[in-house]
Design a protein around this motif. Structure first.
Motif, PDB file in Angstrom:
ATOM      1  N   ALA A  52      -4.899   3.133   3.963  1.00 10.75           N
ATOM      2  CA  ALA A  52      -5.560   2.746   2.712  1.00 10.75           C
ATOM      3  C   ALA A  52      -4.540   2.593   1.591  1.00 10.75           C
ATOM      4  O   ALA A  52      -4.591   1.649   0.797  1.00 10.75           O
ATOM      5  N   ASP A  53      -3.599   3.540   1.544  1.00  2.00           N
ATOM      6  CA  ASP A  53      -2.550   3.447   0.526  1.00  2.00           C
ATOM      7  C   ASP A  53      -1.693   2.203   0.724  1.00  2.00           C
ATOM      8  O   ASP A  53      -1.308   1.537  -0.238  1.00  2.00           O
ATOM      9  N   ALA A  54      -1.386   1.888   1.975  1.00  2.00           N
ATOM     10  CA  ALA A  54      -0.575   0.699   2.251  1.00  2.00           C
ATOM     11  C   ALA A  54      -1.314  -0.566   1.831  1.00  2.00           C
ATOM     12  O   ALA A  54      -0.727  -1.489   1.253  1.00  2.00           O
ATOM     13  N   ALA A  55      -2.614  -0.602   2.122  1.00  2.00           N
ATOM     14  CA  ALA A  55      -3.401  -1.756   1.700  1.00  2.00           C
ATOM     15  C   ALA A  55      -3.453  -1.849   0.178  1.00  2.00           C
ATOM     16  O   ALA A  55      -3.390  -2.942  -0.398  1.00  2.00           O
ATOM     17  N   HIS A  56      -3.563  -0.682  -0.462  1.00  3.19           N
ATOM     18  CA  HIS A  56      -3.546  -0.680  -1.934  1.00  3.19           C
ATOM     19  C   HIS A  56      -2.206  -1.181  -2.449  1.00  3.19           C
ATOM     20  O   HIS A  56      -2.138  -1.911  -3.447  1.00  3.19           O
ATOM     21  N   MET A  57      -1.117  -0.806  -1.771  1.00  6.29           N
ATOM     22  CA  MET A  57       0.199  -1.289  -2.188  1.00  6.29           C
ATOM     23  C   MET A  57       0.306  -2.803  -2.024  1.00  6.29           C
ATOM     24  O   MET A  57       0.971  -3.480  -2.807  1.00  6.29           O
ATOM     25  N   LEU A  58      -0.365  -3.339  -0.991  1.00  5.53           N
ATOM     26  CA  LEU A  58      -0.383  -4.791  -0.828  1.00  5.53           C
ATOM     27  C   LEU A  58      -1.076  -5.445  -2.019  1.00  5.53           C
ATOM     28  O   LEU A  58      -0.612  -6.473  -2.533  1.00  5.53           O
ATOM     29  N   THR A  59      -2.179  -4.834  -2.464  1.00  2.00           N
ATOM     30  CA  THR A  59      -2.841  -5.389  -3.646  1.00  2.00           C
ATOM     31  C   THR A  59      -1.994  -5.178  -4.899  1.00  2.00           C
ATOM     32  O   THR A  59      -2.047  -5.983  -5.821  1.00  2.00           O
TER      33      THR A  59
END
Length: 315
Positions: A52-59
């Motif tokens: 989830a954090d990685a996906a947030h970093m993508l955003t």
């Protein structure tokens, strides 16, 4: 005729666009580098919170790239039919950032609930170490973005993405510690739900603030009734109507009004200049358009909005 139309322009003291771009590019480089490592570790650790954090970093990265593109477009001069230029591209960027945060929040609520019900095996120590490194990376990226001009909702949108990601890493680190020490695997899913709640709050705030700009609402720190009353209280002024206060883009408040003055007050140009100075000094409004007419002259017979007489607003 005593009609006088005038306006004033101001450029403020915001951080230069070049400096803003440097801060955003620096933050982008940090985020992209760490995101690649986190995806790998999240898969190895089987951690929903890390993914989830990685996906947030993508955003985060997407938000910064979008902000950089919007800044470049917004800097184009006003031409043709776009009489204000492309400044509101930055507001559209903020809208996209806010909507993205809300969509991600919904997704991670769904995934988090599924993992609370059926928790997978999570490698707590690996999650803890990775999340702590993420806190440091996001703290540095947030610091860089905080040095840019956050009066711009465009920059603020990118900043909120990164700041929420830092909070998310803190929650993930705590989850990793709990899983490591107690074996309670649901802690990882609970951390993902906390991340989702933070995303939702930030996303709603961005949509609300940028929506006010798109709907041409008065800035939250300016009260049109107060402004009208202050203008109408000036000795030369008989009436203020057609008063409009809005924001072209963040940090760019704008005002227009029809001002009726006494026949014996002198030239309309002098009155307009004094009122423009008052608006700048009292309310910080630098871009004003005031139509000034003498009381005995024909003027609009269907004024829009409240009429302000002697400093008292009347519907």
């Amino acid at each position: 005729m005593g009609t006088d139309h005038g306006h004033g322009h101001g450029h403020g003291h915001a951080v230069s666009a070049d400096a803003d771009r440097r801060y955003l590019i620096g933050a982008l480089a940090l985020i992209l580098g760490y995101m690649a490592a986190e995806v790998t570790v999240g898969l190895v650790a089987n951690s929903m919170a890390l993914i989830a954090d990685a996906a947030h970093m993508l955003t985060d990265a997407s938000a910064i790239i979008l902000a950089l593109i919007a800044m470049r477009i917004a800097a184009r001069p006003a031409t043709g039919r776009y009489t204000f230029g492309y400044k509101r591209v930055e507001i559209l960027s903020a809208q996209i950032n806010g909507a993205t945060l809300l969509l991600l929040a919904a997704y991670f609520v769904y995934e988090g609930v599924q993992r609370v019900i059926d928790p997978p095996d999570v490698k707590g120590p690996l999650v803890l170490v990775t999340a702590l490194a993420g806190v440091a990376v996001n703290a540095l990226a947030a610091w860089l973005l905080s040095k840019a001009n956050r009066r711009s909702l465009n920059v603020e949108g990118a900043f909120q993405h990164v700041l929420n990601d830092m909070y998310a890493f803190i929650a993930t680190a705590l989850a990793g510690l709990v899983v490591w020490l107690t074996g309670w695997a649901q802690a990882d899913a609970v951390a993902a739900l906390v991340v989702a709640a933070l995303m939702a709050v930030a996303g709603w705030g961005l949509l609300r603030d940028s929506g006010r700009v798109l709907l041409q609402a008065a800035p939250s720190d300016l009260d049109p009734d107060e402004i009208g009353a202050v203008l109408a209280a000036e000795p030369e002024v008989l009436e203020i109507h057609d008063l409009h206060v809005w924001t072209v883009t963040s940090g760019y408040p704008t005002l227009s009004a029809h001002v009726i003055v006494r026949d014996d007050c002198g030239t309309c140009h002098d009155v307009r200049g004094r009122l423009a100075s008052l608006l700048h000094e009292r309310f910080g409004i630098e871009h004003t358009t005031l139509q000034v007419d003498h009381g005995g002259e024909p003027h609009c017979f269907d004024p829009h909005g409240p009429r302000h007489l002697g400093g008292t607003p009347r519907g």
